[in-house]
Every structure is written in C-alpha cells, then in structure tokens.
Write a protein that holds these residues in place. Structure first.
Motif, short mmCIF file in Angstrom:
data_model
loop_
_atom_site.label_atom_id
_atom_site.label_comp_id
_atom_site.label_asym_id
_atom_site.label_seq_id
_atom_site.Cartn_x
_atom_site.Cartn_y
_atom_site.Cartn_z
N GLU A 82 -3.85 54.51 -97.12
CA GLU A 82 -3.30 53.88 -98.33
C GLU A 82 -2.27 52.82 -97.97
OE1 GLU A 82 -2.72 53.22 -101.33
OE2 GLU A 82 -0.63 53.51 -101.85
N HIS A 83 -2.27 51.74 -98.73
CA HIS A 83 -1.27 50.68 -98.57
C HIS A 83 -0.15 50.89 -99.60
CE1 HIS A 83 -4.82 48.92 -96.66
NE2 HIS A 83 -3.99 48.15 -96.00
N TYR A 84 1.05 51.14 -99.10
CA TYR A 84 2.20 51.29 -100.01
C TYR A 84 2.30 50.06 -100.92
CZ TYR A 84 7.11 51.20 -101.46
OH TYR A 84 8.26 51.09 -102.19
N ARG A 85 2.32 48.89 -100.33
CA ARG A 85 2.17 47.65 -101.11
C ARG A 85 0.69 47.30 -101.08
NH1 ARG A 85 6.89 44.82 -102.29
NH2 ARG A 85 8.77 45.67 -101.30
N PRO A 86 0.03 47.31 -102.23
CA PRO A 86 -1.43 47.16 -102.27
C PRO A 86 -1.91 45.89 -101.58
CG PRO A 86 -0.58 47.78 -104.43
CD PRO A 86 0.62 47.45 -103.58
N LYS A 87 -2.97 46.03 -100.80
CA LYS A 87 -3.49 44.88 -100.08
C LYS A 87 -4.06 43.83 -101.02
CE LYS A 87 -8.05 46.95 -99.16
NZ LYS A 87 -7.82 48.12 -100.06
N SER A 88 -4.45 44.23 -102.24
CA SER A 88 -4.96 43.26 -103.20
C SER A 88 -3.87 42.29 -103.66
CB SER A 88 -5.55 43.98 -104.42
OG SER A 88 -4.55 44.75 -105.07
N TYR B 69 -0.72 42.11 -101.80
CA TYR B 69 0.06 41.73 -100.62
C TYR B 69 -0.87 41.72 -99.40
CZ TYR B 69 3.92 43.03 -103.72
OH TYR B 69 4.79 43.14 -104.79
N PRO B 70 -1.84 40.81 -99.37
CA PRO B 70 -2.84 40.82 -98.29
C PRO B 70 -2.23 40.64 -96.90
CG PRO B 70 -2.96 38.78 -99.58
CD PRO B 70 -2.08 39.72 -100.34
N LYS B 71 -1.09 39.96 -96.80
CA LYS B 71 -0.48 39.77 -95.49
C LYS B 71 0.04 41.08 -94.89
CE LYS B 71 0.82 34.92 -96.04
NZ LYS B 71 1.93 33.93 -96.03
N GLN B 72 0.14 42.12 -95.73
CA GLN B 72 0.59 43.42 -95.23
C GLN B 72 -0.56 44.42 -95.09
OE1 GLN B 72 4.26 45.10 -96.60
NE2 GLN B 72 4.94 43.18 -97.51
N ALA B 73 -1.78 43.90 -95.16
CA ALA B 73 -2.95 44.78 -95.07
C ALA B 73 -3.04 45.48 -93.73
CB ALA B 73 -4.23 43.97 -95.32
N PHE B 74 -2.52 44.85 -92.67
CA PHE B 74 -2.63 45.41 -91.32
C PHE B 74 -1.26 45.76 -90.73
CE2 PHE B 74 -5.68 41.82 -91.91
CZ PHE B 74 -6.77 42.60 -92.27
N LYS C 116 -1.93 55.55 -108.74
CA LYS C 116 -1.37 54.37 -108.09
C LYS C 116 -2.38 53.23 -107.98
CE LYS C 116 1.19 52.73 -104.07
NZ LYS C 116 0.27 51.72 -103.54
N GLY C 117 -3.53 53.52 -107.38
CA GLY C 117 -4.53 52.46 -107.23
C GLY C 117 -3.92 51.19 -106.68
N ASP C 118 -4.06 50.09 -107.42
CA ASP C 118 -3.49 48.80 -107.02
C ASP C 118 -2.16 48.52 -107.72
OD1 ASP C 118 -5.53 48.19 -105.27
OD2 ASP C 118 -6.72 47.14 -106.77
#
Length: 222
Positions: free
Chosen positions: A70-76, A78-83, A101-103
């Motif tokens: 899961e991404h705490y800040r959603p990758k949709s 905040y794409p720069k935090q996807a990795f 939570k979802g997005d």
C-alpha cells in the motif's frame, strides 16, 4: 518504527523507474511502469517490517489473504512517491479497498493528513478503548486527524470491531489474573509485542495494571 534499509530492488531501480514514468507515452504504458513496485522483495520486506499485520487496523493478514503493498500517499495522486520506501506499508485489502482508503488522501483542509503509522505515534491522534460492559474494543480520534483517519480507514467497521473485540475480551480476562498468575502476566506481555494482533489494546490493559487503574473502568482508554 525503524524501517531499515530499502530493498535493493528499489535502491537500484527507483531513479530509472521514475525516468520511465516521465517518458511513458500512453496511460497503459504509464500504468505498467507504476506497477513495478509490486516486487517479491518489496513485499517480503514489508511483511517482515509489519509482522504480517495491516499497518492501519493491526489485523493479521497472511493466514487469510496475501496483503497489499500500500502507498501511504496514493501513487495515483503522488506518482513520484510510487517507488519510495518510506511511502510503502503493508495493508489488508479492506483498509486499502475502495470503500475505505483506496486512493483517498485528505489534506489539512479536509481534516488530514491520515496518521502515518511509521513516522508518528498513533496514540497522539487515536485512542484505544475497551468497554468491559459492552465488551467492545474501539478506536476513537483524539484529534481532527485522528477522527479523519478512523473514518477513512473504517477502523470501527462492524466485522473488524467484532473480531478485534473477541481478541481483546480474552486479553481483558488474562489481565485480570496477571497480578496473581505469572503465566497470565507472561501471556499479556507477549500480546503487547508489536508482532501480535491488536497489540495496542494489550498495551492498554498492561499500562492500566502498571498504573493501578481498575480494569472495570468504563471505558478503559489509552
């Protein structure tokens, strides 16, 4: 919580994956790049870090489900935090599902951000309560952010609270004997370990004993 080093697959590839994300030409290509975080090494590291529990609701996951990266800040959003390793947690499919939570990631104006289980002490924003009369174990907001987190994640959803309360009822009974029975005290100490399901509530009961607070207090609150 000390996260430790990021998995090598993220360290080695993050910069290249971000470049690929910037140059992706179609939504399908962009999604393929975004999905590169779904790597076995990343999952294994998160399972170890969170002891196989959901970072949000503290439920054990792996005996019934595979769990989500899961991404705490959603990758949709905040794409720069996807990795980014510090943005990844292990979550159950319900907390991370579209009904919860979802997005979603409410900002300050919407009562957010959500409490980060890795960088913040949840007890600054959330209260863990057990009512020995109703036999319900509940999570309540202490702050606006706590309220938002509880509602967004559904931390008192019916099925979760029923399962959690069953476990905490058992712990409450054990805690009643902990002052006179070394085995009961050992069981309570084990339950308060970060590796155990709903350890926040075990800590609530153990702290009450240490402070001399009657377990019959209604409700018993962290």
């Amino acid at each position: 919580m000390r996260r430790g080093r990021a998995p090598d697959v993220l360290t080695r590839n993050r910069a290249r994956w971000l470049r690929d994300l910037q140059t992706a030409r179609t939504p399908k290509e962009r999604q393929r790049v975004l999905d590169r975080y779904r790597h076995e090494d990343v999952k294994d590291a998160l399972v170890t870090l969170f002891h196989g529990k959901c970072a949000y609701c503290e439920s054990s996951i792996l005996h019934v489900d595979y769990g989500h990266i899961e991404h705490y800040r959603p990758k949709s959003k905040y794409p720069k935090q996807a990795f980014t390793w510090s943005n990844l947690v292990l979550a159950c499919g319900v907390c991370n599902g579209s009904e919860h939570k979802g997005d979603e990631f409410p900002l300050k104006a919407q009562g957010g951000p959500l409490v980060n289980p890795c960088t913040e002490d949840p007890e600054l924003h959330l209260s863990f309560e057990y009512d020995p009369v109703t036999r319900l174990a509940s999570v309540r907001g202490r702050t606006t952010r706590g309220d938002t987190t509880e509602k967004c994640l559904g931390l008192n959803r019916q099925d979760l609270r029923r399962h959690r309360s069953t476990r905490v009822k058992q712990l409450w009974f054990i805690a009643q004997r902990a002052t006179i029975d070394p085995n009961a005290r050992r069981l309570l100490d084990e339950a308060a370990s970060a590796s155990e399901e709903y350890s926040a509530f075990a800590n609530l009961l153990r702290d009450a004993l240490l402070k001399g607070i009657p377990l019959s207090s209604v409700p018993l609150t962290s």
